[in-house]
Structures are given as C-alpha cells and as structure tokens.
Design an enzyme around this catalytic site. Structure first.
Site, short mmCIF file in Angstrom:
data_model
loop_
_atom_site.label_atom_id
_atom_site.label_comp_id
_atom_site.label_asym_id
_atom_site.label_seq_id
_atom_site.Cartn_x
_atom_site.Cartn_y
_atom_site.Cartn_z
N GLN B 215 94.48 34.90 69.47
CA GLN B 215 95.01 35.47 68.24
C GLN B 215 95.15 36.96 68.48
O GLN B 215 94.17 37.71 68.40
CB GLN B 215 94.05 35.19 67.08
CG GLN B 215 93.65 33.71 66.95
CD GLN B 215 94.75 32.85 66.35
OE1 GLN B 215 95.32 33.19 65.32
NE2 GLN B 215 95.08 31.74 67.01
N GLY B 256 95.18 32.41 55.85
CA GLY B 256 95.23 32.09 57.26
C GLY B 256 96.11 33.03 58.07
O GLY B 256 96.79 33.92 57.53
N HIS B 257 96.14 32.81 59.37
CA HIS B 257 96.88 33.70 60.28
C HIS B 257 98.39 33.62 60.03
O HIS B 257 98.92 32.58 59.68
CB HIS B 257 96.56 33.43 61.74
CG HIS B 257 96.73 32.03 62.21
ND1 HIS B 257 96.34 31.63 63.45
CD2 HIS B 257 97.20 30.92 61.59
CE1 HIS B 257 96.59 30.35 63.58
NE2 HIS B 257 97.11 29.90 62.48
N ASN B 258 99.04 34.76 60.17
CA ASN B 258 100.50 34.88 60.07
C ASN B 258 101.03 34.78 58.64
O ASN B 258 102.24 34.79 58.44
CB ASN B 258 101.23 33.83 60.92
CG ASN B 258 100.76 33.78 62.34
OD1 ASN B 258 100.31 34.78 62.90
ND2 ASN B 258 100.85 32.61 62.95
#
Lengths: 353, 353, 353
Positions: B215, B256-258
């Site tokens: 990540q 969450g990511h993004n």
C-alpha cells in the site's frame, strides 16, 4: 487445566465454603473439605478446578471431565457421572460467577500496568489538579487543570484527562482513554481506548459548507459503570449525556450527544445509539443494533442483536428485526416470508437457474 | 439552567444583536436590549438562556419554559406564551446554531488539554521537523522526521505523527491520533483516537497463506474536514485516499484504501466505506450504513441509516434499504411485505402458536 | 505518475526479472531490459511504472495509459494497444502483488515512527522485562513487568504492554496499541489503536445490579497475523481467545472472549464475532457481518458482507443474508420477494401515493 498464568491462584475454597458463598447444596458423596483453586471449562479443567454443567449439549464433555468439582442444577443430576464431586445450585451461572469472583479477586478490575502505586514522575499532572491520597497515575498519563481524582483510582499509561473532569474513587481508567467535559462516579471501569466527551456530531448547512452546532453539555457517568475498549461517547449539545449507575457497555459502542441511559442496562458491542435517545433501566441491547435518534426505550426492554430501532419501544418489551417490532411478530414474518419465497421458487424454478 | 461549567459564559448578546447575527426579527413586545449569555433546552433553560422551539411535540415544554428568549418560526407564533420574549427566525436551527457559535466561541474547536501554548519539553519532536511559530505540541506527542506543521495548530497529548506528514494551519489533532503517509489541509479537526494512513487491507492468496499487496499511496485530507473519535482511514494502494474540503465524518467510521470523498459531505457514525469507492459532493450517509467497494455515489445523494449500498447511486438520489434502492420504492416494499406477512399470519394463525 | 513520496523507489526491476519473479511471459515486442521502478493505476501511471489490466471496464484507460509496462492475462491480449510493453501473467493480481513486494520492500511492514533503532530513553521499560537484542522501543511506550520481546520487533510510541505479555520476533506493534494477558507469535503486525486482552463482556444479574464474571483466560495470536487499526479482541473467560497463524483482520473488528479463529482466514472491517464462536481455517468474512456466539464456521467457508450468522456454517459453504443462508438460496429469495413486492404495488398503486 487451563493456563491462567496471568492470574495467580490463591488458597482456594472448600466445597463447604462454596456452598455458603453461592447458596448451593453439597452433592451426594461430595467431601465438604474438597478444595478448588481454579476455574475451567469442562473439557480442559483439572482436579483443582471448579466447572459448571448447564447445557445438555455438553454431556459428553461432562462424562469425560477431569474437573475437581461441578456446579450443576437439580434437573441435571441424573446425568452426573458417579463419584464426580458436585454442588447443586439454584442458578448455575450465577453461582459459578460468585465462585469466580471469590477465587480470583484480582480479576475484578484491571490492575496497574506497571504494578506500582503512586504518581509516576513520568506522568504530566497539572499543578491545579486535586488528587486524593491513594491515587495511582502511571507513566505518560496526562492530567489537566482542575481535574479531581478520588482515592483508590488508577490512571493507566497514556490516559488523557482534560481540564475540569472529575473522577470518583476506586475507578480504573485504561490506557489511551481520553476524557473531556466528563464527570465520573465511583468504581467506574473504562477499558483501553475509550473516548468520552468529545464534540457531538452537530452541523447545519451554511453559506460555504456545514457550520458547527456548538456542543456545550457534559457527560455524566454514574457509579459502577463499565465501558469496553474503543467505545465512544459524545458530550451533550445543550444538555448532558448520561450513563446511569451500574450500566455495562461493551467494546466499540457509539453513543451520541444527549443520550440518556438508565441504571443496570447492558449494551453489547458495536451498538450505535443516535443523539437525544433515552434508554431506561435494566434494558438489554444486543450487538450491532442501531437505534434512531430522539426515541425512548422503556425500562426492562430487550432488543435483539443486529436490530434497527426506529421508534419508541414500550417498557418490558422484547423487540427485534429491521425495523424492530415485537419478537414474536418478527419471527412470524420471517418464517412466513421464507416459506413464501420457497413456494415461489418451487413454481418457477427452471427459469431461475 | 443547564450546567455548562466546562464552557464559561461571556458578555452575551442582546436580542437586537441576535437578530442582526441570525437574520431574525424581533418578536412583538420583546425588549431589543434583553441579553442572553447561555443556551439551553426548553425544559432546563433559565432566564439568561436562549432556546428554540421548532417541534410542536414540545409545546408543553414551551408553555412552562423559564428561558429568557425563544427562537421561533413565524408558523409557530400562535402557540407562544404571552409575554415570553422571542425572535422570529426563517430557519430556527440555523439561527440557533449561529447564536451558539457567537456565544461560545471556545466550543468551536477542541482546546489544548494542558491549556498551554508552545512545545512541551515532554513532547518528542524530531530535529528535522519543520514547525511554524504558534504551534502547540503537548506532552508525550511524537513528531517524526520531516513532518511539517502550520501555525495555530494544536497537537494533543500522545498524538503520533509519522515521518513526512504535513499538517496545515489551525488544525486540532486530538489525543491518541495516529497519522502516517498523510497530508492535512488547514483547520482540520481530528478527534481523539482517529487513525489515518495505516495500511489498507490488501492480500492475495500465496503458496503459504495470504501475501501482502503493498500500500504505497497516501491520505489527503482537505481544508475544514472534521473527523470523529476512533474513526479509521487507510492510505491508498497505488493511488490516494482523499477526503474533500469541508466534509464532516462522525465517530467510528471506517474508510478503506483509495476511497475518494467529495466536498461538504456528511458521514454519520459507524459507516463503513469499502475500498476504491467514490463519493461525490454534498452527500449524506446515515449511521451504520455499509458501502460496497468500487461504487460511485453521485453528488447530493442521501443514503438512509443502516443501509447497504451495493452499486452506483445517481446524483441527487435518496436511497435506503438492503440493498439500497430509491427510498419511495424501499418504503413501498417494506409496507407491502409487512401487510402480506400479516395476512399470511391471519389465515394460518392457529398452527402457528 | 502517482505520488508515492512516502516510499522511495529503488533500482527497480527489468521485464526479464519481473517475468522470473512472477512466473509471467514476456509480451511480444517487449524489451526484456525494460526497467520499472514504481507501481500505478492505469490512469495515473508514468513510464517508470508497472500497471495491471484485468477488468474490461477499464479498457479506455488501458488505451490511454502512459504506463511503462502492463501485466495482462492471455485472454485480454487482443485489446492491448500496439507497442505497449507487457507481460503475460497467469494470475494478474498475484503477479502485480509479487512485483509490488519486490519493488517496495519497505512497505511490507510499518517502520519505526522516529526512524531510530534501539530503546528510547523516553520509553518506560520495567527492569524485569526480557528484551532481546535488536528490539526497537520508541518514545512513550510502556513495557510492564516480566514482558518478553523477541529480536527485530518494533514497539511504536505510546504502545502499552502489560505484565507478562510475550511478543515474538520481527513483530510491529503500532502506536496506541494496548496488550494485556496476551502472547504473540513472530512477525505479527498490529496497526495503531488495536486493543487486545481486556476483559471479555461477562455479567450475571445480582442483587444490586449486574455482577462480574471474571475473565481469567488469555489471548494467543499466532505467527504472521495482521490486525487492523482500532480492532478489539477480548481475552478468554476460562479458556483462551485464539487467532490462528496467518489470519488477517481488518480495522474496527470486534472479537469476543473465547473466540477461536483458524489459520489463514480473512476478516474484513467492522465484523463482530460474539463470544465462544469457532471459525475454521481459510474462512473469509465480509465487512460489517455479525456472528452469533457459540457457533462454528467450517474451514473454507465464505460469508458475504453485512450478513448475520445465527447458527453453524458448514465447511466450504458460501453464505449470506440475514439470517445467513446459502448464497444461491439468499439471492433467489431476495429476487422473488422484490418481484412480489413490485407486483403488489402494481395492483394497488393508486391508493399508495
């Protein structure tokens, strides 16, 4: 014998002492001087351990147990293995819990992380704070101006108590707890990461985005409340957020501003209670349930886990579902709709695959 | 009078000043020089307090209030008790909020825990960090290498800012906040326990278990964002996680990511937003709602609490339910199915008990 | 090129090296000496970046990409733009993840906040703690009596490790982590704010409110477990709470006392697992799902997000819904009921608006 190496065993209790303590009756053939020092589950207990048997599902484990003594209800005596010492309890869970508290008094409350009483030179304590004798403040805790802390209370490492908060006697404030605009009674236990008294969530639309609604109330936590790890409780807007005496709150619960919870209620993990909702005494709320804002839940009501409470719940009611309704009604609806769907499928099955 | 002892009252505002501030009109018989210094709810306010009346449900409280002055809408003038000073507001909530901000400016943002400006000798600040003048860093905060912090910002006790993070001006970073791989704009407020920039949740099956998907993105938090206690925001995988200007996020939200969230959106507590989802400007998301990964929620959309958003939501839409659909459709389905289940019960009731 | 300024690029890898590393095949016309140093998404990558293409939805982005090299499956070769260097992977996600780990080894685990090895003089380490060589303990971390920490482990600022806990080698303990009554294996990663080993939630009704059920078990976290920010795991009552080898747990998950989770399972954010539940190996649980107490989920089972698991789930099953049932059955029921409701509406539409 289960490994309970984090809690050392004491002298233990005899069967006779256990009977007196728990209001149980000595089982037939059980030596009143038999002594237990530990607790265990049926499948892992050893000869020094007290266990309980209350669920016929575990009868196989009962037959094979190596436990020293079993707490059992009258109605299950028939399945007791011959020669296994036992005590006959009116309520097995309550008796086992009482025995546990007597055998492991050190487990009643968290103990200081560093095992030392007194105020650590590495804590940051504002000179204006009023700390009674017999308070423990561990390293890297922060005590702000005009904070009051009662004797017997332990403040764990890294806890942060903002200006003006009052903490009663014999409280346990866990690591990384943050308190602001909050008054705590006596014997309150806050597990690690609890955050109390930050701003409630209040905004109104403004000309250039959302504008703040100031949150000038407080949080009042009464005596004997216990609150689980990483739970968050916001302070009130123009009134107080209140958690009543003896109420127990699990981990990761969210309690909004102005919420009032009564006495001896139990709220399981991940529940969310929206702002300005009022919850009575002796209420039980199952895990992950969401409760709307500005509703009232009456004394003694029980709400099933993973429900959504949209409106008021009468006192003593047992509700569940989305939206929550009386449990009997909810179960019937679920059964009916499931059967209906099954029928529907049967008649149109082929096109469906 | 509600106890607002954590926020001291100032000189207050006259009725005339309140009218000017909130665009309200002086009520009939109300003295323009009447002065209020506090805020209250109808049932607890005293003669120095401003209250509002906007919900006919509370008319009994209105009749009995001891408040000094009431903000009220034109349409509710008929129920105003005779002789009770009042101001006529176009939007009562907005007017009350504006008055609150003027009366309690200290409540607009968290204040330093220890009440002192400057850098505590008990903070750990890396020599390479660039700290502007006028920054407060409290005891036991940790500022890593190459961190930048703008003037007017307060870093609370125990906050941990990892290498390379940038924090703008006039921010409030609460106790036990952790920031890594993160850039913050100006006037950002992070309440206690917020964790930003840790690894997103990415794994692929490998020969001996799950293997990490690295990540390497960042988290970008724009100006005037406010984020509630114990909320978690993961950094991006190969792009950035972005929270747009003025967006307000409540406690215990998971992002969450993004994920990219637009400007002036409002996200209530315990919402979960899965990875790579895009949320527009001015979106409102009710508490405990779950949002699937890789979906898009259009500008101005409103999602009801405790919903599950499985696919894209058009701009301006009002959706709710599991899975979420247009609110009107969702309500109709719920009504229809409930009625159906009731009918079903009636016809087969006896066998059911 | 995406900004990955928090992770510096190394020498990179050639196309030939990537093929060897990922078991891919050099695309037609692709220079085996072509070198990439970064990763990106299709729409932001630059000439030094490796990207992947696996979803036809993004074909437009593929046509316009400035990426240096694309990982692609055989079946998508037809849409590859002419002249764009590419590698043909059997499993594109797995290949891209392997490349990422090789290009950014520093992103495999969190790094020390202050960038320095060794024990900070501002950490509080009890003299009885046994710390192997090569351990990093950062400022304001607290290590209690008789704690053991294996070499290569990093304890971040403000982490609190209570008496008797054991931490293996090469672990990463994030900021504001609290550990008590816990044993950790090797290579365990705990992200910021994780709270492990506090009291499970156990009470029985007593004469004057709820009485405590003592919690004397432990938490065992096996090798290679990774746990997300602000997740909470309670210690066992009279047995242990166990998280098996290689299991990955996301942010804000709640795990109750006595829960046992097997090896290489994956649990997404905001899941709640009630006490005494057993979860097998290789289980996947989607976000926000709630799992009842005392149930068993078999090896390899997959539970959809936002489900409610009320009873046992067989091994290898794919379940979802409230209550959870086999996915195929759940989908059919949802479809049937939605159609039914639509029909119902059609026939009674007018009175409904």
């Amino acid at each position: 014998m289960p490994d309970t190496s984090f809690f050392s065993k004491g002298a233990g209790l005899t069967a006779r002492e256990l009977c007196a303590l728990t209001g149980s009756e000595l089982g037939e053939g059980t030596d009143p001087d038999l002594r237990v020092t530990g607790l265990g589950p049926l499948d892992r207990a050893g000869p020094d351990d007290l266990v309980f048997f209350d669920n016929p599902r575990y009868e196989t484990q009962l037959q094979a147990t190596n436990a020293g003594c079993v707490l059992v209800a009258q109605k299950h005596l028939a399945v007791m293995p011959a020669g296994l010492p036992h005590l006959i309890a009116r309520n097995v869970s309550i008796a086992f819990a009482a025995a546990g508290r007597a055998l492991f008094p050190a487990a009643l409350k968290p103990t200081p992380i560093l095992g030392q009483a007194g105020i650590s030179p590495r804590a940051e304590v504002d000179l204006s704070a009023r700390i009674e004798a017999g308070v423990t403040i561990e390293a890297f805790a922060v005590i702000g101006p005009n904070v009051q802390i009662g004797s017997g209370t332990v403040i764990s490492p890294g806890a942060v108590i903002a200006a003006g908060c009052a903490i009663g006697r014999d409280c346990r404030i866990g690591a990384h707890v943050s308190l602001a605009h909050t008054l705590l009674g006596n014997r309150v236990v806050l597990h690690p990461g609890v955050k109390i008294g930050q701003d409630g969530f209040g905004y109104v639309p403004g000309p250039a985005g959302m504008d703040k609604v100031v949150q000038i109330g407080r949080v009042i936590i009464q005596d004997d409340v216990e609150i689980g790890a990483n739970t968050t409780i916001d302070r009130g807007a123009v009134r107080d957020t209140v958690i009543g005496e003896g109420t127990k709150i699990d981990n990761q619960v969210q309690i909004g501003h102005n919420v009032e919870i009564g006495r001896h209620s139990v709220i399981v993990s991940q529940v969310g209670i929206s702002g300005s909702t009022t919850i009575g005494d002796g209420v039980m709320i199952g895990g992950q349930t969401g409760i709307n804002g500005h509703v009232t839940i009456g004394d003694g009501a029980q709400i099933a886990a993973v429900s959504v409470v949209a409106g008021n719940v009468p006192r003593g009611a047992r509700w569940g579902g989305m939206p929550a309704k009386p449990v009997r009604e909810w179960f019937r609806e679920m059964r009916f709709l499931t059967e209906l769907a099954k029928k529907g499928r049967t008649t149109r099955n082929d096109s469906d695959e």
